[in-house]
Scaffold this motif. Sequence first.
Motif, short mmCIF file in Angstrom:
data_model
loop_
_atom_site.label_atom_id
_atom_site.label_comp_id
_atom_site.label_asym_id
_atom_site.label_seq_id
_atom_site.Cartn_x
_atom_site.Cartn_y
_atom_site.Cartn_z
N PHE A 1 0.82 -1.22 0.00
CA PHE A 1 0.00 0.00 0.00
C PHE A 1 0.86 1.27 0.00
CE2 PHE A 1 -3.29 -2.90 1.93
CZ PHE A 1 -4.10 -2.89 0.80
N ILE A 2 1.94 1.25 0.74
CA ILE A 2 2.82 2.42 0.77
C ILE A 2 3.46 2.64 -0.61
CG2 ILE A 2 4.98 3.33 1.71
CD1 ILE A 2 4.20 2.19 4.41
N ALA A 3 3.85 1.53 -1.28
CA ALA A 3 4.44 1.63 -2.62
C ALA A 3 3.45 2.21 -3.62
CB ALA A 3 4.91 0.26 -3.09
N CYS A 4 2.14 2.02 -3.34
CA CYS A 4 1.10 2.53 -4.23
C CYS A 4 0.66 3.94 -3.86
CB CYS A 4 -0.09 1.58 -4.25
SG CYS A 4 0.26 -0.01 -4.98
N GLY A 5 1.37 4.57 -2.94
CA GLY A 5 1.09 5.96 -2.62
C GLY A 5 0.15 6.18 -1.46
N LYS A 6 -0.24 5.11 -0.76
CA LYS A 6 -1.11 5.27 0.41
C LYS A 6 -0.29 5.81 1.58
CE LYS A 6 -4.52 3.13 -1.77
NZ LYS A 6 -5.71 3.83 -2.27
N SER A 7 -0.90 6.60 2.42
CA SER A 7 -0.23 7.10 3.62
C SER A 7 -0.04 5.95 4.60
CB SER A 7 -1.05 8.21 4.27
OG SER A 7 -2.26 7.68 4.80
N ARG A 8 0.80 6.17 5.59
CA ARG A 8 1.03 5.14 6.60
C ARG A 8 -0.26 4.81 7.36
NH1 ARG A 8 6.51 4.67 8.26
NH2 ARG A 8 5.99 4.54 10.46
N ASP A 9 -1.05 5.84 7.66
CA ASP A 9 -2.33 5.60 8.35
C ASP A 9 -3.28 4.81 7.48
OD1 ASP A 9 -1.38 6.97 10.52
OD2 ASP A 9 -2.48 8.83 10.12
N MET A 10 -3.37 5.17 6.20
CA MET A 10 -4.26 4.45 5.29
C MET A 10 -3.77 3.01 5.08
SD MET A 10 -6.95 4.24 3.48
CE MET A 10 -7.55 5.94 3.39
N ALA A 11 -2.46 2.82 4.96
CA ALA A 11 -1.90 1.48 4.80
C ALA A 11 -2.25 0.62 6.01
CB ALA A 11 -0.39 1.56 4.62
N ASP A 12 -2.14 1.18 7.20
CA ASP A 12 -2.47 0.46 8.43
C ASP A 12 -3.95 0.09 8.46
OD1 ASP A 12 -1.92 -0.39 11.28
OD2 ASP A 12 -3.39 1.18 11.65
N GLU A 13 -4.82 1.01 8.08
CA GLU A 13 -6.26 0.76 8.10
C GLU A 13 -6.65 -0.30 7.07
OE1 GLU A 13 -10.20 0.69 8.98
OE2 GLU A 13 -8.55 1.57 10.15
N LEU A 14 -6.12 -0.19 5.86
CA LEU A 14 -6.43 -1.16 4.81
C LEU A 14 -5.92 -2.55 5.17
CD1 LEU A 14 -5.68 0.96 1.60
CD2 LEU A 14 -7.93 0.17 2.38
N ALA A 15 -4.70 -2.62 5.69
CA ALA A 15 -4.14 -3.92 6.08
C ALA A 15 -4.98 -4.56 7.18
CB ALA A 15 -2.69 -3.76 6.54
N SER A 16 -5.45 -3.76 8.14
CA SER A 16 -6.30 -4.28 9.22
C SER A 16 -7.62 -4.82 8.66
CB SER A 16 -6.57 -3.19 10.26
OG SER A 16 -5.38 -2.82 10.92
N GLN A 17 -8.23 -4.06 7.76
CA GLN A 17 -9.49 -4.50 7.14
C GLN A 17 -9.31 -5.82 6.40
OE1 GLN A 17 -11.82 -1.72 4.82
NE2 GLN A 17 -11.12 0.01 6.02
N ILE A 18 -8.18 -5.96 5.72
CA ILE A 18 -7.93 -7.18 4.96
C ILE A 18 -7.72 -8.37 5.89
CG2 ILE A 18 -6.23 -8.29 3.45
CD1 ILE A 18 -6.01 -5.47 2.08
N TRP A 19 -6.93 -8.20 6.94
CA TRP A 19 -6.75 -9.26 7.93
C TRP A 19 -8.10 -9.72 8.49
CZ3 TRP A 19 -3.17 -12.54 9.64
CH2 TRP A 19 -1.82 -12.30 9.37
#
Length: 235
Positions: free
Chosen positions: A137-155
């Motif tokens: 997500f970070i490589a795709c331009g997402k912020s650290r907060d957004m990356a954390d939220e998306l990763a949590s949702q996926i888990w």
Amino acid sequence: MTDNRGIESLKSFDDSFSKLPDHILVEIFIRVPISGWAQISCVRKQWANLFRGECLWRAALLRMYPLANQAKRWPGPIPRGLSKRRYAALHVSKHIFALDGEIDEIVGHTFLFLKEQLELSTMPPSGILHGTLIDQFIACGKSRDMADELASQIWLAVLDDMEENEQTFMLLTRLALEEDVFLPYPYSRSIKVQWRVFEKLFTDFRDCLNSEDYQDVLACAKNMFQLIPPVWLGY
């Protein structure tokens, strides 16, 4: 007599259908609800080959997600794959996640990646898997907060999507007992994800835990969370 005529009519229809060229069959099949595709692919070897090929999935992708072809390739460790993989990722994004109405292909691919990795007999440590999601997500331009939220949702979505079987029980037990290696934010799994692991163990799989395993998992839970729900304690 009537039965024979019916059989002959079906045979005639089947023969006519079998003479249709592949590109016509593809246009027919992609208009059938996706829930029927598995049955269709079992009817004939020719049809099974169509569902294994790239042509049908490319057509299905164009029909169902016409804007997908405009998407640029993204960087990161999780590959996009061919049309079948992209169709599955977009289907997951649309039907499992609700991101303000946006169909996010990256989220779908990340979901598929995590689910497949967790089902491997030689599953990598969960910290490495979580870091891979964050890096994607970070490589795709997402912020650290957004990356954390998306990763949590996926888990959470992957954990909830798993069947209640022995393999899932063993996986949850491993995740619960796995050493919590300290990593800087956002590379550490969120408390929501860790909570869901213990919640499923103490509710959906409680009867699978023997006394010794229960005490070990409960000790980890008490060490990780301040308040333990009564149901986790057997009340």
